[in-house]
Design an enzyme around this catalytic site. Structure first.
Site, PDB file in Angstrom:
ATOM      1  N   ARG A  37       0.862  -1.253  -0.028  1.00  0.00           N
ATOM      2  CA  ARG A  37      -0.121   0.062  -0.074  1.00  0.00           C
ATOM      3  C   ARG A  37       0.810   1.222  -0.019  1.00  0.00           C
ATOM      4  O   ARG A  37       1.885   1.269   0.552  1.00  0.00           O
ATOM      5  CB  ARG A  37      -0.959  -0.073   1.180  1.00  0.00           C
ATOM      6  CG  ARG A  37      -0.114   0.103   2.592  1.00  0.00           C
ATOM      7  CD  ARG A  37      -0.164   1.445   3.193  1.00  0.00           C
ATOM      8  NE  ARG A  37       0.620   1.673   4.487  1.00  0.00           N
ATOM      9  CZ  ARG A  37       1.823   2.098   4.788  1.00  0.00           C
ATOM     10  NH1 ARG A  37       2.403   2.317   3.527  1.00  0.00           N
ATOM     11  NH2 ARG A  37       2.446   2.341   5.674  1.00  0.00           N
ATOM     12  N   GLU A  43      -0.685  11.104   7.634  1.00  0.00           N
ATOM     13  CA  GLU A  43       0.429  10.324   8.239  1.00  0.00           C
ATOM     14  C   GLU A  43       0.523  10.543   9.767  1.00  0.00           C
ATOM     15  O   GLU A  43       0.425  11.709  10.202  1.00  0.00           O
ATOM     16  CB  GLU A  43       1.747  10.790   7.554  1.00  0.00           C
ATOM     17  CG  GLU A  43       2.671   9.616   7.182  1.00  0.00           C
ATOM     18  CD  GLU A  43       2.027   8.567   6.290  1.00  0.00           C
ATOM     19  OE1 GLU A  43       1.679   7.664   6.566  1.00  0.00           O
ATOM     20  OE2 GLU A  43       2.118   8.777   5.044  1.00  0.00           O
ATOM     21  N   HIS A  44       0.694   9.269  10.417  1.00  0.00           N
ATOM     22  CA  HIS A  44       0.944   9.256  11.824  1.00  0.00           C
ATOM     23  C   HIS A  44      -0.600   9.820  12.559  1.00  0.00           C
ATOM     24  O   HIS A  44      -0.260  10.348  13.597  1.00  0.00           O
ATOM     25  CB  HIS A  44       2.245  10.199  12.318  1.00  0.00           C
ATOM     26  CG  HIS A  44       3.140   9.285  12.085  1.00  0.00           C
ATOM     27  ND1 HIS A  44       3.976   8.340  12.632  1.00  0.00           N
ATOM     28  CD2 HIS A  44       4.153   9.397  11.033  1.00  0.00           C
ATOM     29  CE1 HIS A  44       4.994   7.579  12.268  1.00  0.00           C
ATOM     30  NE2 HIS A  44       5.138   8.502  11.256  1.00  0.00           N
ATOM     31  N   ASP A  46      -3.310   7.387  12.198  1.00  0.00           N
ATOM     32  CA  ASP A  46      -4.020   6.190  12.422  1.00  0.00           C
ATOM     33  C   ASP A  46      -4.083   5.867  13.970  1.00  0.00           C
ATOM     34  O   ASP A  46      -5.292   5.525  14.527  1.00  0.00           O
ATOM     35  CB  ASP A  46      -3.758   4.872  11.613  1.00  0.00           C
ATOM     36  CG  ASP A  46      -2.327   4.589  11.559  1.00  0.00           C
ATOM     37  OD1 ASP A  46      -1.319   5.099  12.294  1.00  0.00           O
ATOM     38  OD2 ASP A  46      -2.161   3.491  10.892  1.00  0.00           O
ATOM     39  N   ASP A 146      -2.768  -0.099   7.805  1.00  0.00           N
ATOM     40  CA  ASP A 146      -2.207  -1.011   6.696  1.00  0.00           C
ATOM     41  C   ASP A 146      -3.005  -2.414   6.613  1.00  0.00           C
ATOM     42  O   ASP A 146      -3.165  -2.713   5.463  1.00  0.00           O
ATOM     43  CB  ASP A 146      -0.650  -1.393   7.258  1.00  0.00           C
ATOM     44  CG  ASP A 146       0.177  -0.176   7.391  1.00  0.00           C
ATOM     45  OD1 ASP A 146      -0.057   0.765   6.646  1.00  0.00           O
ATOM     46  OD2 ASP A 146       1.341  -0.652   7.983  1.00  0.00           O
ATOM     47  N   TYR A 196       9.196   5.549  16.294  1.00  0.00           N
ATOM     48  CA  TYR A 196       8.010   5.431  16.254  1.00  0.00           C
ATOM     49  C   TYR A 196       7.015   5.448  17.309  1.00  0.00           C
ATOM     50  O   TYR A 196       6.056   5.959  17.860  1.00  0.00           O
ATOM     51  CB  TYR A 196       7.428   4.275  15.333  1.00  0.00           C
ATOM     52  CG  TYR A 196       6.245   3.935  14.739  1.00  0.00           C
ATOM     53  CD1 TYR A 196       5.739   4.418  13.653  1.00  0.00           C
ATOM     54  CD2 TYR A 196       5.118   3.347  15.567  1.00  0.00           C
ATOM     55  CE1 TYR A 196       4.143   4.342  13.146  1.00  0.00           C
ATOM     56  CE2 TYR A 196       3.952   3.072  15.070  1.00  0.00           C
ATOM     57  CZ  TYR A 196       3.283   3.641  14.004  1.00  0.00           C
ATOM     58  OH  TYR A 196       2.245   3.254  13.632  1.00  0.00           O
TER      59      TYR A 196
HETATM   60  C1  GLA Z   1       3.482   2.813   9.569  1.00  0.00           C
HETATM   61  C2  GLA Z   1       2.511   2.014  10.463  1.00  0.00           C
HETATM   62  C3  GLA Z   1       1.112   2.682  10.266  1.00  0.00           C
HETATM   63  C4  GLA Z   1       0.977   4.196  10.368  1.00  0.00           C
HETATM   64  C5  GLA Z   1       2.264   4.590   9.538  1.00  0.00           C
HETATM   65  C6  GLA Z   1       2.364   6.282   9.809  1.00  0.00           C
HETATM   66  O1  GLA Z   1       3.383   2.367   8.401  1.00  0.00           O
HETATM   67  O2  GLA Z   1       2.362   0.615  10.072  1.00  0.00           O
HETATM   68  O3  GLA Z   1      -0.210   2.064  10.921  1.00  0.00           O
HETATM   69  O4  GLA Z   1       1.023   4.612  11.695  1.00  0.00           O
HETATM   70  O5  GLA Z   1       3.430   4.106   9.892  1.00  0.00           O
HETATM   71  O6  GLA Z   1       1.136   6.958   9.050  1.00  0.00           O
END
Ligand code: GLA
Length: 352
Positions: A37, A43-44, A46, A146, A196
């Site tokens: 995907r 971004e960041h 979810d 994801d 993260y």
């Molecule tokens: C990684 C995580 C996702 C999301 C992205 C940032 O890919 O697996 O769940 O948090 O980072 O958007």
């Protein structure tokens, strides 16, 4: 030099069947595929119960298999990137004996899904099972983006996901004049794995300090008003998330009405916010975005995914892709790899 890579699902299936036959001396009974995907924006957000707008790629993982009656699981991968050993066998988990993560690393996610799978049923529960596998077996406290896009994607569409309600809506992405170019920086900084979870914690701390369940519940004005209650860094992190959730809603609306310029502007704002407030970009990603933005016909570009390396995503006129790839590679100090993908389907059973 720039390289093209586009493994076809059909080739992968043939390879998987061949490897299965060699190992087990029979044809597999079932074949499935799941897509990669790319996140267009959001971004960041979810794991902050926010909005995301990913699409599935026509780059897939293929899995073939057959049931067996002896309570054992045999796994074999043909991936050249996988650590050794490439085959292993273990008993199915029971109430008394759970599977544990370990080595080889490539098998951990698979083991995690096997361990948690009995808890699944509905589609979103399956996504949550896979998310739990990633938390406990792959060691990443990821959000649900994801897994949901891998399950629910539909060809020709991006998917707007509300990570609080788990409601989803398809956003058409079919215009043949439009292209989505993914550029792999081919760097991954080790920082990513520790930063993260730290970002996730910082966001949760700010939400708590403001008396909210998550940053989804926070408006920009409330964050400004509560500035004294949070650290300077916490404030910046939250400002990214709150702004990004808003941008994602606006971007989905822009895509729905075919306003690619507006979408592109929001992508650039997203990148700048990830770079300056969330601090998850890196010089390589910034360079790729800068290079893309100087090409005529490019609407917008941004880092995508967790950051600290990995890929950028660029929205552009289809007619500009060759020039964009050439220019990006010329400007980039490293070696870039490009992927051009249509918005593809989610995980599915394959037939032959
Ligand atoms: C990684 C995580 C996702 C999301 C992205 C940032 O890919 O697996 O769940 O948090 O980072 O958007």
């Amino acid at each position: 030099m720039a390289a093209w890579r586009r493994p076809q699902a059909g080739d992968l299936l043939a390879e998987a069947r061949r490897a299965f036959r060699e190992e087990f001396g029979a044809e597999p009974e079932l074949a499935v595929s799941a897509p990669g995907r790319v996140n267009l924006i959001g971004e960041h957000t979810d794991y902050n119960q926010g909005l995301v707008l990913p699409m599935a790629l026509d780059l897939v993982t293929v899995l073939v298999g057959s049931p067996r009656a002896d309570g054992l699981v045999s796994l074999l991968t043909t991936s050249e990137d996988a650590d050794e050993p490439r085959r292993l066998q273990f008993p199915l988990p029971t109430a008394q004996r759970s599977l544990e993560p370990g080595t080889p690393h490539w098998a951990n996610y698979v083991k995690g899904v096997i361990q948690h799978y009995p808890d699944s049923g509905a589609v979103t529960a399956r996504a949550q099972v896979c998310q739990r596998a990633e938390h406990s077996f792959a060691g990443v406290p990821c959000g649900i983006m994801d897994q949901l896009i891998a399950l629910l994607a539909q060809k020709g569409h991006a998917l707007l996901i509300d990570c609080r309600s788990l409601e989803t809506s398809l956003v058409p992405l079919l215009d043949p004049k439009l292209a989505v170019l993914i550029t792999n920086s081919n760097v991954r900084h080790s920082l990513g794995s520790s930063e993260y979870p730290l970002r996730r914690r910082q966001c949760e701390e700010v939400a708590r300090a403001l008396g909210k369940d998550s940053l989804r519940e926070v408006q920009l004005e409330e964050l400004e008003a509560g500035r004294e209650l949070v650290s300077k860094e916490g404030f910046q992190r939250a400002r990214h998330v709150v702004g990004e959730i808003r941008r994602t809603a606006q971007a989905a609306a822009a895509l729905n009405r075919g306003d690619y310029k507006a979408f592109g502007r929001l992508m650039v704002e997203s990148h700048n916010s990830l770079r300056d407030d969330y601090e998850v970009s890196c010089p390589e990603l910034d360079q790729l975005v800068q290079a893309a933005l100087s090409v005529p016909g490019v609407y917008g570009s941004r880092m995508t995914g967790g950051g600290f390396g990995g890929c950028t995503v660029t929205l552009l006129e289809a007619s500009a892709t060759a020039q964009a790839m050439q220019h990006i590679q010329e400007q980039y100090n490293g070696t870039a790899t490009f992927y051009l993908s249509q918005a593809a389907d989610g995980a599915k059973v394959l037939h032959w």
